[in-house]
Design an enzyme around this catalytic site. Structure first.
Site, short mmCIF file in Angstrom:
data_model
loop_
_atom_site.label_atom_id
_atom_site.label_comp_id
_atom_site.label_asym_id
_atom_site.label_seq_id
_atom_site.Cartn_x
_atom_site.Cartn_y
_atom_site.Cartn_z
N GLY A 113 45.79 -17.97 -6.55
CA GLY A 113 44.36 -18.56 -5.00
C GLY A 113 45.12 -19.61 -4.63
N GLU A 130 31.61 -34.79 21.95
CA GLU A 130 30.94 -33.63 20.96
C GLU A 130 29.53 -32.90 21.48
OE1 GLU A 130 32.48 -33.82 18.10
OE2 GLU A 130 33.48 -35.27 18.42
ZN ZN Z 1 36.56 -31.82 19.95
#
Ligand code: ZN
Ligand code: ADP
Length: 604
Positions: free
Chosen positions: A205, A427
């Site tokens: 893992g 954003e």
């Molecule tokens: Zn971005």
């Protein structure tokens, strides 16, 4: 991190001191010890001493005469003269003739000073040097003295050891391993039926998912000794030493059976042997020794070998065949429930507010490993201390997720007003596109506070649960969301910035996977064009197709990204007022939550 080390004097320093000591010894001490004091007198004194019968021993040499007085207290010497009657006169005076008046210093002392002492000094220096070298090499004490001793640390059986209850999540792995515990408690149950335990179990893992912890927990639950060693510790400077360490480890383990031997990072020795000239001889010898040892011990001796790796595909097939590591236990990144449990396990060790909502935090930390979650809890505790509180709050936890994901807030990064506006639009673009496409997860939080990782702002999306399958549309929407930051810049400012580099990387990766791995394009149908070589460590891809096909894949990738980019742009253009309103709000507040975002978005 800078380690502060005490300054060490260079080796030459020790050599110089040793040389000086030896020289001083030779010049001053040795002559004193080797030769008693001899005083030189004239021939007249010798004659008069002969006449007065004052001479004890005498020795006439070719070029000198050495003699003592009657009491043999002093030794004198004088030159040789042509003196015919000397021997007779000496005889008459009662002097004794002797071969050896000037005795060599005792042979033992001579031996000591000329051989033993220097040897001791040089051995001392050798020890010193070897210790310094081994310190540099990571504290191994097996360099020159005690070659190849195994350094497996023995964890003495203890009741306070790690138990399965300390390992949260990973239920499948625990279930699988509890069989081993049962076997170690009660071997007859298995041997009476004729069943034999696998000799080796491979824990596979990504890093930080608790493989080491699970191995320790097996030992803790079975109450048996636990040997642990890392694969890289076997690989030494000299050929053959790794192999001798393996031998040593197994002989120790057999003595202590039943016990558990844990080999971390087994890929360091267990890599495929390529048999190419100039290959790593030392590693191959070590691996061969390991195979031999594993074949060597009988089944049901009670030595169980657990090994961990995050690159199972690179292991030598000989290691994986039945009779060696024939059982493989996947230890995957925790899912939502697992993350919440891991957070709770670690929160037990710190003082927390009673009403922390762990599932929200687990949701925010999607993709985090157990080690990262442990780190998040610790960061939260540190933040609480820093702000002078005596328990950890929800806000501490949420902030520390961002710290672990994106780094600390950059307090004094000064963005110009225009830059800040661009970041805010970028954003908001991501978040708005994500919210408008029904298939994309809603945003949790948007922030435009610069972080030490270099991110000027980011949008935290959360999964509302676990996704095991993703449809083609979902993937496309995800790509559209990645491109939406850049799209917002284009829509609003008509120009582009460097701020989208990470978005571009992610979008390209996804688009390429859609074509080459998931068979989601008409041209290539269900043909695998690339394979993942390193699935637990970031996932390197290797292309498996002709250069012509590669060129076509590249074109198709560009096509997908372009289409989604245009889609995102149209989406934002159509929702320009929302984009402006949300950006203004974000610009002023710098950090807004998903709820605030949705409120503004849904306000008519
Ligand atoms: Zn971005
Ligand atoms: P690995 O060996 O898989 O790289 P470790 O077992 O060394 O990972 O885990 C590192 C740390 O992460 C542990 O000491 C523990 O604090 C934390 N951790 C990882 N997985 C878990 C888990 N399932 N439950 C609780 N803690 C975990």
């Amino acid at each position: 991190m800078n380690e502060v080390k005490s300054p060490k004097k260079p080796l030459i320093y020790y050599y110089a001191i040793a040389l000086i000591i030896l020289m001083l010894l030779n010049i001053f001490v040795m002559p004193q010890l080797m030769k008693p004091h001899v005083s030189e007198v004239d021939y007249g004194t010798f004659i008069s001493m002969t006449e007065s019968s004052d001479i004890g021993y005498v020795q006439v040499q070719d070029n000198q005469i050495i003699f003592t007085d009657k009491n043999e207290e002093n030794i004198y010497k004088t030159g040789v003269m042509d003196d015919p009657g000397l021997t007779e006169r000496l005889y008459n005076s009662g002097a004794k003739f002797s071969q050896e008046i000037v005795q060599e210093a005792s042979p033992i002392a001579a031996l000591f000073f000329s051989w033993i002492l220097p040897t001791l000094i040089f051995i001392g220096i050798g020890q010193l040097i070897s210790r310094r070298i081994t310190n540099k090499m990571g504290g191994s004490n097996s360099m020159m003295f005690g070659m190849g001793k195994s350094k497996a640390k023995i964890y003495v059986r203890s009741t306070s050891g790690i138990k399965f209850s300390d390992v949260a999540g990973e239920d499948e792995a625990k279930e699988n391993l509890s069989e081993i515990v049962d076997y170690l408690h009660n071997p007859e149950k298995y041997s009476s039926i004729g069943a034999s335990m696998p000799k080796g179990i491979l824990l596979v893992g990504p890093p930080g998912t608790g493989k080491t912890m699970l191995a320790k927990a097996v030992a803790g639950e079975s109450n048996v000794p636990f040997f642990s060693i890392s694969g890289s510790e076997f690989v030494e400077m000299f050929v053959g030493m790794g192999a001798s360490k393996v031998r040593d480890l197994f002989s120790q383990a057999k003595e202590k059976a039943p016990c558990i031997v844990f080999i971390d990072e087994i890929d360091a020795i267990g890599k495929k042997r390529d048999g190419q000239p100039g290959g790593n001889d030392e590693r191959e010898q070590t691996l061969n020794q390991l195979l031999t040892e594993m074949d060597g011990f009988e089944e049901n001796t009670g030595v169980i070998i657990l090994a961990a790796t995050n690159r199972p595909e690179s292991l030598d097939p000989a290691l994986l065949r039945p009779g060696r590591f024939d059982r493989r236990v996947p230890v995957e990144l925790p899912d939502l429930k697992g993350r919440a449990e891991i957070l709770k396990v670690h929160a037990r060790k710190i003082k927390t507010d009673p009403n922390i909502d762990y599932s929200t935090i687990a949701r925010m930390a999607s993709g985090a490993s157990g080690a990262e979650l442990a780190n998040i809890v610790n960061e939260a505790a540190l933040r609480a201390v820093r702000s002078g509180r005596n328990s950890v709050t929800q806000a501490d936890m949420e902030e520390s997720i961002e710290v672990v994901i994106a780094g600390y807030q950059k307090k004094n990064a000064i963005l110009s007003d225009r830059e800040k506006r661009i970041v805010a639009y970028h954003e908001t673009g991501h978040a708005l596109a994500a919210a408008l496409q029904t298939h994309s997860a809603p945003v949790q939080k948007i922030t435009i506070i610069p972080r030490t990782s270099g991110a000027l702002g980011y949008t935290m999306q959360i999964d509302e649960g676990n996704h095991y399958l993703m449809s083609k549309e979902e993937l496309e929407n995800k790509i559209a969301t990645y491109t939406a930051g850049r799209a917002a810049e284009e829509v609003v400012f008509g120009s582009v910035t460097t701020g989208a580099s990470n978005d571009i990387e992610q979008a390209t990766k996804l688009a390429r996977a859609m074509i080459a791995r998931y068979g989601m394009s008409e041209d290539f149908d269900m043909v695998a064009m690339e394979s993942v070589t390193n699935q637990y460590l970031g996932g390197d891809n290797s292309l498996a197709c002709s250069p012509e096909t590669q060129a076509k894949i590249d074109a198709a990738v560009v096509d997908i990204v372009k289409t989604q980019h245009q889609k995102a742009r149209k989406l934002l253009e159509a929702n320009r007022e929302k984009l402006d309103a949300l950006t203004l709000y974000l610009y002023e507040k710098e950090t807004i939550t998903g709820d605030e975002f949705m409120q503004i978005l849904n306000k008519e």
